[in-house]
Scaffold this motif. Structure first.
Motif: not given
Length: 153
Positions: A119, A6, A10-11
């Motif tokens: 996120t 991650s 980003e997710d």
């Protein structure tokens, strides 16, 4: 072996290489009993259109609508529980999706997980990142030993 990937934009994602069959891994996400083995005490229906409700004690519940429940892909959407007002991370999770891609790999399975919408911009990021990291390890432990480390265990 867990590979958590991650970035700060980003997710949350993770890729696990598990010493278990794809059917065994898929079963962890397609029934309340399966989810209870690695995440926490869960009730409900893991079939498409069903709802799974996982309890985290004083921290509340997570309610997931099942969007996909196939042998190679499972997708849940975080929704509000009937009769409750979402608070804390539950409110931030509303509308996010959790996808589990189950891919045969040699004698085991590669699990690709993505919590789309979780996120670093969310207030719960640090706590949720730590929790998902724990629960990904719980899935690994279950695949290796038959017993996970879900909430409340």
């Amino acid at each position: 072996m867990t590979s958590t990937v991650s970035s700060r934009t980003e997710d949350f994602t993770a890729v696990l290489n598990l010493p278990a069959s794809p059917a065994t891994v898929s079963a962890l996400f397609t029934s309340a009993v399966g989810v209870s083995r690695w995440w926490g005490p869960t009730k409900g229906d893991g079939a498409v259109g069903g709802t799974l409700v996982t309890s985290f004690g004083d921290h509340g519940v997570n309610t997931m609508r099942v969007l996909e429940a196939g042998p190679t892909r499972v997708v849940w959407e975080s929704i509000a529980s009937d009769g409750t007002t979402p608070t804390g991370h539950t409110k931030e999770w509303l509308g996010t999706t959790m996808g589990f891609d189950i891919v045969p790999a040699g004698t085991g399975t590669e699990l690709r997980f993505r919590h789309a919408g979780l996120t670093p911009q969310l207030e719960c990021w640090d706590d949720c990142f730590a929790a998902w990291t724990h629960f990904m390890a719980s899935i690994e432990t279950f695949a290796e030993t038959g017993t996970g480390t879900p909430f409340g265990a």
